[in-house]
Design an enzyme around this catalytic site. Structure first.
Site, PDB file in Angstrom:
ATOM      1  N   GLY A  37       0.830  -1.210   0.000  1.00 49.83           N
ATOM      2  CA  GLY A  37       0.000   0.000   0.000  1.00 49.83           C
ATOM      3  C   GLY A  37       0.864   1.258   0.000  1.00 49.83           C
ATOM      4  CE1 TYR A 140      -5.052 -14.176  -1.502  1.00 49.00           C
ATOM      5  CE2 TYR A 140      -6.506 -15.187  -3.101  1.00 49.00           C
ATOM      6  CZ  TYR A 140      -6.175 -14.125  -2.295  1.00 49.00           C
ATOM      7  OH  TYR A 140      -6.971 -13.012  -2.276  1.00 49.00           O
TER       8      TYR A 140
HETATM    9  C1  UD1 Z   1      -7.335 -12.743  -8.422  1.00 47.34           C
HETATM   10  C2  UD1 Z   1      -6.820 -11.870  -7.314  1.00 47.34           C
HETATM   11  C3  UD1 Z   1      -6.995 -12.542  -6.000  1.00 47.34           C
HETATM   12  C4  UD1 Z   1      -8.462 -12.852  -5.846  1.00 47.34           C
HETATM   13  C5  UD1 Z   1      -8.868 -13.762  -6.981  1.00 47.34           C
HETATM   14  C6  UD1 Z   1     -10.332 -14.062  -6.929  1.00 47.34           C
HETATM   15  C7  UD1 Z   1      -5.098 -10.270  -7.914  1.00 47.34           C
HETATM   16  C8  UD1 Z   1      -3.639  -9.999  -8.031  1.00 47.34           C
HETATM   17  N1  UD1 Z   1      -5.428 -11.525  -7.538  1.00 47.34           N
HETATM   18  O1  UD1 Z   1      -6.551 -13.934  -8.593  1.00 47.34           O
HETATM   19  O2  UD1 Z   1      -6.593 -11.707  -4.938  1.00 47.34           O
HETATM   20  O3  UD1 Z   1      -8.700 -13.439  -4.609  1.00 47.34           O
HETATM   21  O4  UD1 Z   1      -8.651 -13.085  -8.201  1.00 47.34           O
HETATM   22  O5  UD1 Z   1     -10.711 -14.720  -8.102  1.00 47.34           O
HETATM   23  O6  UD1 Z   1      -5.912  -9.406  -8.120  1.00 47.34           O
HETATM   24  N2  UD1 Z   1      -2.917 -13.584 -16.400  1.00 47.34           N
HETATM   25  C9  UD1 Z   1      -2.312 -13.463 -17.641  1.00 47.34           C
HETATM   26  N3  UD1 Z   1      -1.278 -12.579 -17.770  1.00 47.34           N
HETATM   27  C10 UD1 Z   1      -0.815 -11.830 -16.712  1.00 47.34           C
HETATM   28  C11 UD1 Z   1      -1.421 -11.968 -15.456  1.00 47.34           C
HETATM   29  C12 UD1 Z   1      -2.472 -12.858 -15.333  1.00 47.34           C
HETATM   30  O7  UD1 Z   1      -2.692 -14.122 -18.610  1.00 47.34           O
HETATM   31  O8  UD1 Z   1       0.126 -11.045 -16.927  1.00 47.34           O
HETATM   32  C13 UD1 Z   1      -4.055 -14.501 -16.263  1.00 47.34           C
HETATM   33  C14 UD1 Z   1      -3.813 -15.517 -15.183  1.00 47.34           C
HETATM   34  O9  UD1 Z   1      -3.148 -16.646 -15.692  1.00 47.34           O
HETATM   35  C15 UD1 Z   1      -5.246 -15.819 -14.743  1.00 47.34           C
HETATM   36  C16 UD1 Z   1      -5.996 -14.512 -15.001  1.00 47.34           C
HETATM   37  O10 UD1 Z   1      -5.183 -13.750 -15.875  1.00 47.34           O
HETATM   38  O11 UD1 Z   1      -5.800 -16.836 -15.521  1.00 47.34           O
HETATM   39  C17 UD1 Z   1      -6.236 -13.711 -13.745  1.00 47.34           C
HETATM   40  O12 UD1 Z   1      -5.025 -13.631 -13.033  1.00 47.34           O
HETATM   41  P1  UD1 Z   1      -4.829 -12.625 -11.787  1.00 47.34           P
HETATM   42  O13 UD1 Z   1      -5.219 -11.258 -12.167  1.00 47.34           O
HETATM   43  O14 UD1 Z   1      -3.445 -12.848 -11.257  1.00 47.34           O
HETATM   44  O15 UD1 Z   1      -5.953 -13.091 -10.790  1.00 47.34           O
HETATM   45  P2  UD1 Z   1      -6.340 -14.475 -10.075  1.00 47.34           P
HETATM   46  O16 UD1 Z   1      -5.193 -15.425 -10.008  1.00 47.34           O
HETATM   47  O17 UD1 Z   1      -7.604 -14.934 -10.707  1.00 47.34           O
END
Ligand code: UD1
Length: 312
Positions: A37, A140
């Protein structure tokens, strides 16, 4: 006027909550360790308790006189928990237990806990309903489930009112793109605005239920004060989902860029599909998401543009 303690109030969702509470004329205190934060996220004049909530005495200091505790402090990253199960357990479980004990001892009216859709794990049943058996597949998800079960236990065992909200994928202004563990929307916007290629893990067919941060704030504030919901776990989401590739396309349009994504191997611990049933939130809290994905993306891109100086 009530006193709200917002743990993690310098963070993404927490700082939006602080802002809304101040507009409503409530008293606000923030507890934060500033691990992710930012001090600049906290409006001037707000009292801050700085420290590690898992350390003895910090939570007790933070809750003094509080009517409501909105426990947003966490390390909210699935991949980071896979890389560091012990460190994330400290922040996500040990700190939560300290907050619950402190809130119980201080006579707090209610604690709202930040759970996660990650608690559901990778079962194929969609949309996710709160009565489905949780089967987390990452530290997590398990840490959030433990926090939630502690909350329910504190309600039944000690009479401390708690409500657990299972957020799906929250996005919006102030979500930091500065870590490889950041949320996908913040990472994609940051890349696109720099003319860089966003990295899609896997083939991009995985789906998520993306909910705008101001809608989450509405859900949290309703959970804090709605009568008769203590001990409940409630999804906070939109009830709709899009694939990561659809997200890239939508962001290209909003950002006015044709930069194409790069593909990388799937990420360990990723669930394939995630979509919420929000009937319970509607019924118990009167919750209704108000911001469409398109509008939310537009506002988020606009925020990133003004927060990132040209050429940075
Ligand atoms: C997210 C939250 C988590 C929450 C959860 C609830 C964040 C960092 N994490 O996890 O706190 O509890 O949702 O569902 O906000 N991806 C890509 N490229 C990237 C990054 C991610 O393709 O550069 C894909 C990942 O593989 C995944 C999706 O996007 O399939 C979402 O990823 P991410 O934003 O990290 O969130 P979650 O793992 O779903």
């Amino acid at each position: 006027m009530a006193l709200y303690l917002v743990t993690g109030g310098a963070g993404f969702i927490g700082s939006h909550l602080v802002e809304r509470l101040l507009i409503r004329g409530e008293s606000v205190r923030v507890a934060d360790n500033f691990s992710s934060g930012l001090r600049s996220n906290i409006p001037g004049g707000v009292e801050v308790v700085e420290g590690d909530l898992a350390a003895p005495g910090v939570a007790a200091r933070a809750v003094v006189g509080a009517d409501y505790v909105l426990h947003m402090a966490a390390v909210p990253s699935v991949p980071r928990s896979v890389a560091d199960p012990i460190g994330t357990n400290h922040d996500n479980v040990d700190a939560t237990l300290q907050v619950l004990v402190a809130a119980r001892d201080a006579g707090v009216r209610r604690v709202v806990f930040s759970g996660s859709s990650a608690e559901y794990g990778d079962s194929p049943d969609l949309p996710k309903r709160e009565d489905m058996p949780p089967t987390p597949v990452t530290p997590y998800g398990l840490q959030k489930l433990i926090g939630e079960q502690y909350c329910r236990m504190f309600t039944s065992l000690y009479g401390l009112e708690t409500v657990s909200l299972r957020y799906f994928n929250v996005f919006g202004p102030r979500q930091s793109p500065d870590s490889p563990y950041s949320g996908v929307i913040s990472l994609f916007i940051s890349a696109l605005l720099r003319g860089q290629s966003p990295t899609v893990f896997g083939n991009g067919s995985q789906t998520r239920d993306f909910v705008y941060v101001t809608d989450v704030v509405n859900g949290v504030l309703r959970a804090a004060t709605t009568l008769g919901v203590a001990g409940e776990s409630i999804n906070i989401a939109t009830g709709r989902s899009v694939s990561v590739l659809q997200l890239v396309r939508a962001l290209q349009q909003v950002a006015g860029t044709i930069v194409e994504p790069t593909f990388a191997p799937p990420r360990g611990g990723d669930v394939l599909h995630s979509q919420a049933d929000i009937t319970k939130a509607r019924t118990l809290l009167g919750f209704e998401p108000a911001v469409s994905l398109e509008d939310g993306l537009r506002d988020t891109v606009a925020w990133f543009k003004q927060a990132t100086p040209v050429g940075a």
